[in-house]
Write a protein that holds these residues in place. Structure first.
Motif, PDB file in Angstrom:
ATOM      1  N   GLU A   1       0.827  -1.207   0.000  1.00 21.20           N
ATOM      2  CA  GLU A   1       0.000   0.000   0.000  1.00 21.20           C
ATOM      3  C   GLU A   1       0.864   1.260   0.000  1.00 21.20           C
ATOM      4  OE1 GLU A   1      -2.463  -0.440   3.386  1.00 21.20           O
ATOM      5  OE2 GLU A   1      -3.754  -1.976   2.483  1.00 21.20           O
ATOM      6  N   ARG A   2       1.967   1.229   0.753  1.00 21.09           N
ATOM      7  CA  ARG A   2       2.859   2.386   0.762  1.00 21.09           C
ATOM      8  C   ARG A   2       3.447   2.617  -0.618  1.00 21.09           C
ATOM      9  NH1 ARG A   2       5.454   0.977   4.766  1.00 21.09           N
ATOM     10  NH2 ARG A   2       7.136  -0.179   3.782  1.00 21.09           N
ATOM     11  N   ALA A   3       3.841   1.534  -1.300  1.00 12.82           N
ATOM     12  CA  ALA A   3       4.359   1.677  -2.665  1.00 12.82           C
ATOM     13  C   ALA A   3       3.284   2.232  -3.597  1.00 12.82           C
ATOM     14  CB  ALA A   3       4.857   0.325  -3.167  1.00 12.82           C
ATOM     15  N   ALA A   4       2.028   1.740  -3.415  1.00 12.63           N
ATOM     16  CA  ALA A   4       0.933   2.239  -4.259  1.00 12.63           C
ATOM     17  C   ALA A   4       0.694   3.723  -4.007  1.00 12.63           C
ATOM     18  CB  ALA A   4      -0.338   1.439  -3.976  1.00 12.63           C
ATOM     19  N   ARG A   5       0.781   4.145  -2.735  1.00  7.91           N
ATOM     20  CA  ARG A   5       0.599   5.571  -2.430  1.00  7.91           C
ATOM     21  C   ARG A   5       1.694   6.410  -3.064  1.00  7.91           C
ATOM     22  NH1 ARG A   5      -0.712   3.583   2.773  1.00  7.91           N
ATOM     23  NH2 ARG A   5       1.399   4.072   3.494  1.00  7.91           N
ATOM     24  N   GLU A   6       2.913   5.917  -2.993  1.00 13.00           N
ATOM     25  CA  GLU A   6       4.025   6.677  -3.586  1.00 13.00           C
ATOM     26  C   GLU A   6       3.882   6.746  -5.106  1.00 13.00           C
ATOM     27  OE1 GLU A   6       5.992   8.429  -1.928  1.00 13.00           O
ATOM     28  OE2 GLU A   6       5.485   7.646   0.048  1.00 13.00           O
ATOM     29  N   ILE A   7       3.436   5.641  -5.715  1.00 20.03           N
ATOM     30  CA  ILE A   7       3.211   5.649  -7.164  1.00 20.03           C
ATOM     31  C   ILE A   7       2.118   6.643  -7.511  1.00 20.03           C
ATOM     32  CG2 ILE A   7       2.315   4.265  -9.083  1.00 20.03           C
ATOM     33  CD1 ILE A   7       3.739   1.863  -7.857  1.00 20.03           C
ATOM     34  N   ASN A   8       1.039   6.634  -6.735  1.00 18.91           N
ATOM     35  CA  ASN A   8      -0.060   7.562  -6.978  1.00 18.91           C
ATOM     36  C   ASN A   8       0.396   9.010  -6.814  1.00 18.91           C
ATOM     37  OD1 ASN A   8      -2.861   8.169  -7.470  1.00 18.91           O
ATOM     38  ND2 ASN A   8      -3.025   8.683  -5.316  1.00 18.91           N
ATOM     39  N   SER A   9       1.200   9.254  -5.779  1.00 17.95           N
ATOM     40  CA  SER A   9       1.727  10.615  -5.562  1.00 17.95           C
ATOM     41  C   SER A   9       2.615  11.040  -6.728  1.00 17.95           C
ATOM     42  CB  SER A   9       2.512  10.668  -4.253  1.00 17.95           C
ATOM     43  OG  SER A   9       1.687  10.380  -3.147  1.00 17.95           O
ATOM     44  N   ALA A  10       3.453  10.107  -7.198  1.00 14.18           N
ATOM     45  CA  ALA A  10       4.347  10.432  -8.315  1.00 14.18           C
ATOM     46  C   ALA A  10       3.547  10.699  -9.584  1.00 14.18           C
ATOM     47  CB  ALA A  10       5.337   9.285  -8.534  1.00 14.18           C
ATOM     48  N   ARG A  11       2.487   9.914  -9.813  1.00 12.05           N
ATOM     49  CA  ARG A  11       1.675  10.141 -11.010  1.00 12.05           C
ATOM     50  C   ARG A  11       0.952  11.477 -10.939  1.00 12.05           C
ATOM     51  NH1 ARG A  11      -0.775   3.987 -11.584  1.00 12.05           N
ATOM     52  NH2 ARG A  11       1.095   3.066 -12.532  1.00 12.05           N
ATOM     53  N   GLN A  12       0.430  11.802  -9.757  1.00 13.02           N
ATOM     54  CA  GLN A  12      -0.213  13.103  -9.598  1.00 13.02           C
ATOM     55  C   GLN A  12       0.789  14.234  -9.824  1.00 13.02           C
ATOM     56  OE1 GLN A  12      -2.072  13.146  -5.760  1.00 13.02           O
ATOM     57  NE2 GLN A  12      -3.704  11.732  -6.349  1.00 13.02           N
ATOM     58  N   LEU A  13       2.014  14.034  -9.319  1.00 13.55           N
ATOM     59  CA  LEU A  13       3.050  15.058  -9.503  1.00 13.55           C
ATOM     60  C   LEU A  13       3.395  15.203 -10.979  1.00 13.55           C
ATOM     61  CD1 LEU A  13       4.999  17.064  -8.230  1.00 13.55           C
ATOM     62  CD2 LEU A  13       6.616  15.184  -7.912  1.00 13.55           C
ATOM     63  N   ARG A  14       3.500  14.072 -11.695  1.00 16.92           N
ATOM     64  CA  ARG A  14       3.796  14.158 -13.129  1.00 16.92           C
ATOM     65  C   ARG A  14       2.664  14.853 -13.884  1.00 16.92           C
ATOM     66  NH1 ARG A  14       4.096  10.035 -16.169  1.00 16.92           N
ATOM     67  NH2 ARG A  14       3.280   8.389 -14.821  1.00 16.92           N
ATOM     68  N   SER A  15       1.429  14.542 -13.500  1.00 12.98           N
ATOM     69  CA  SER A  15       0.292  15.227 -14.127  1.00 12.98           C
ATOM     70  C   SER A  15       0.343  16.722 -13.840  1.00 12.98           C
ATOM     71  CB  SER A  15      -1.017  14.627 -13.599  1.00 12.98           C
ATOM     72  OG  SER A  15      -2.131  15.314 -14.127  1.00 12.98           O
ATOM     73  N   TYR A  16       0.715  17.064 -12.598  1.00 12.52           N
ATOM     74  CA  TYR A  16       0.841  18.488 -12.246  1.00 12.52           C
ATOM     75  C   TYR A  16       1.957  19.142 -13.056  1.00 12.52           C
ATOM     76  CZ  TYR A  16       2.116  22.602  -9.525  1.00 12.52           C
ATOM     77  OH  TYR A  16       2.444  23.878  -9.143  1.00 12.52           O
ATOM     78  N   VAL A  17       3.065  18.426 -13.251  1.00 10.21           N
ATOM     79  CA  VAL A  17       4.176  18.978 -14.033  1.00 10.21           C
ATOM     80  C   VAL A  17       3.737  19.221 -15.476  1.00 10.21           C
ATOM     81  CG1 VAL A  17       6.465  18.475 -14.973  1.00 10.21           C
ATOM     82  CG2 VAL A  17       5.980  18.007 -12.570  1.00 10.21           C
ATOM     83  N   ASP A  18       2.994  18.268 -16.044  1.00 11.00           N
ATOM     84  CA  ASP A  18       2.474  18.466 -17.406  1.00 11.00           C
ATOM     85  C   ASP A  18       1.615  19.726 -17.491  1.00 11.00           C
ATOM     86  OD1 ASP A  18       3.620  16.338 -18.764  1.00 11.00           O
ATOM     87  OD2 ASP A  18       2.096  14.925 -18.090  1.00 11.00           O
ATOM     88  N   THR A  19       0.685  19.834 -16.534  1.00 11.79           N
ATOM     89  CA  THR A  19      -0.199  21.006 -16.529  1.00 11.79           C
ATOM     90  C   THR A  19       0.597  22.293 -16.311  1.00 11.79           C
ATOM     91  OG1 THR A  19      -1.965  19.628 -15.618  1.00 11.79           O
ATOM     92  CG2 THR A  19      -2.234  22.013 -15.450  1.00 11.79           C
ATOM     93  N   LEU A  20       1.559  22.219 -15.370  1.00  7.92           N
ATOM     94  CA  LEU A  20       2.358  23.409 -15.053  1.00  7.92           C
ATOM     95  C   LEU A  20       3.177  23.857 -16.252  1.00  7.92           C
ATOM     96  CD1 LEU A  20       3.490  25.467 -13.020  1.00  7.92           C
ATOM     97  CD2 LEU A  20       5.189  23.750 -12.364  1.00  7.92           C
ATOM     98  N   LEU A  21       3.870  22.912 -16.895  1.00 10.91           N
ATOM     99  CA  LEU A  21       4.688  23.282 -18.053  1.00 10.91           C
ATOM    100  C   LEU A  21       3.825  23.842 -19.177  1.00 10.91           C
ATOM    101  CD1 LEU A  21       7.250  20.322 -18.225  1.00 10.91           C
ATOM    102  CD2 LEU A  21       7.706  22.683 -17.570  1.00 10.91           C
TER     103      LEU A  21
END
Length: 415
Positions: free
Chosen positions: A239-259
């Motif tokens: 579950e911790r790995a899944a949370r970190e993956i989810n956080s990383a995906r959200q961050l990548r989505s935010y980076v796409d939107t931000l850029l």
């Protein structure tokens, strides 16, 4: 008597056993029956003990076999559980590794964007502002270009700060993903070792070699982790790995939107600044063109005024001659070309007021003074116009050549 005592003292003593006990015949028969009964009882007891021993042996063998089969079954189930959890952890680990690689790619994109903003956009905006400080005179004003350039500089710096914070967050997320991989690797290693131990234990039989009985004092079952805690630990790891993956995906989505948003804002401001440059350049060119037209007109008027002054001076000198020369002068002035052949004050004076020559000379002198004063103002205006034209030329060079050439190298893309 004394002689007899001495004789017995020197003789050896001999011990005689007591006579054996005598039994009756009834006692003999009684003893025989007792011995026979005792033998029978011992035989029955021995048969009972042997039967109990056989039963106990069979029971213990059955329990032992049952326990061994149960332990083997539980070991086999444990191996399957560990293999399943190990497979799940390994799958999640691969997902974490994929996400880590993707996030590292996004970090490179952020770094490229930061480098582009720092090395190109920020420097160019600052240099344009610095170049425009080289304007001189009235052109050194705070116009729309200055306003938009400063706004562009603020947007670039704001985007850079935002990207820098995002880069720090992404770097922290990478660290957390690496920590997750590290703990998952440790868990996988521990589970791999347990698999080796349990598979080895499952392969062992009671007839195997190198078996030993432990005679130490330390307990052979030192485990203090319950099965629920063990299963909870594995679930939490996944579950911790899944949370970190989810956080990383959200961050990548935010980076796409931000850029995307940053690039859009920068392009919008880029076009706004260029439009301000275009309008200002057109305005400056128009003003410069008007000044050049005015300068041409002033030059023409200066030349005309110079010729007029020359004519006035000539007319004055001519009036100092004899009146007889008036007709000659009129004849000479009749030879004036084109538009210069006009009926001016000189002509009127020569024709109509010959008698008032002195008055006319005074009038001519007055007119020459006004013409000279006007010429001085025209020359001053000409110099001022030339200075203003040079100012506008300098401004156009700065805006159209220097700044716009610099801004052509500005490039914003998706990185």
């Amino acid at each position: 008597m004394e002689r007899l005592h001495t004789k017995f003292v020197h003789l050896p003593l001999v011990a005689f056993p007591p006579p054996p006990q005598r039994f009756t015949l009834s006692e003999w028969h009684l003893n025989d029956r007792y011995r026979n009964r005792v033998c029978l009882d011992q035989q029955r007891l021995a048969d009972s003990v042997v039967a109990e021993a056989d039963r106990l042996i069979d029971q213990v063998n059955e329990v032992t076999d049952t326990n061994k089969r149960d332990v083997d079954h539980k070991i086999d189930e444990k191996i399957k559980d560990i293999e399943f959890n190990k497979t799940e952890i390994d799958k999640q680990r691969k997902e974490v590794c994929i996400e880590l690689e993707s996030l590292n790619t996004y970090i490179e994109r952020i770094k490229d964007a930061l480098n582009q903003l720092q090395e190109d956009a920020l420097k160019i905006s600052r240099k344009c502002l610095l170049l425009r400080e080289s304007r001189v005179g009235i052109d050194l004003c705070c116009d729309a270009i200055d306003t938009e350039l400063k706004k562009e500089l603020q947007i670039v710096e704001g985007a850079r700060n935002l990207l820098q914070r995002t880069l720090e967050n992404a770097t922290e997320q990478v660290r957390r993903l690496k920590a997750t991989i590290y703990f998952m690797d440790r868990d996988l290693e521990d589970k791999g070792n347990v698999l080796k131990i349990d598979k080895h234990n499952l392969s062992l039989q009671e007839t195997s070699f190198n078996l030993s009985i432990y005679h130490g004092f330390a307990p052979l079952d030192p485990a203090n982790i319950t099965l629920d805690e063990w299963e909870q630990f594995t679930r939490e790891s996944i579950e911790r790995a899944a949370r970190e993956i989810n956080s990383a995906r959200q961050l990548r989505s935010y980076v796409d939107t931000l850029l995307k948003q940053v690039i859009e804002d920068l392009w919008n401001q880029y076009h706004t600044v260029n439009e301000a440059f275009r309008k200002r350049i057109e305005e400056t060119k128009e003003a410069k063109m008007k000044m050049e037209v005015q300068h041409s007109e002033i030059v023409r008027q200066v030349n005309e005024m110079t010729r007029a002054i020359g004519r006035l001076s000539k007319a004055i000198s001519e009036k100092e001659g004899y009146m007889a020369l008036a007709h000659t002068r009129l004849g000479n002035r009749a030879q004036r070309p084109g538009v210069e052949l006009c009926k001016d004050l000189v002509e009127i004076s020569l024709v109509n007021e010959v008698g008032e020559l002195r008055s006319n000379v005074a009038m001519l002198q007055h007119q020459r003074a006004e013409a000279e004063a006007s010429l001085r103002y025209l020359l001053k205006t000409q110099i001022q116009l030339e200075e203003d034209i040079n100012v506008k030329t300098n401004t156009l060079k700065i805006d159209e050549v220097d700044c716009m050439s610099l801004r052509q190298s500005m490039d914003y893309h998706a990185y």
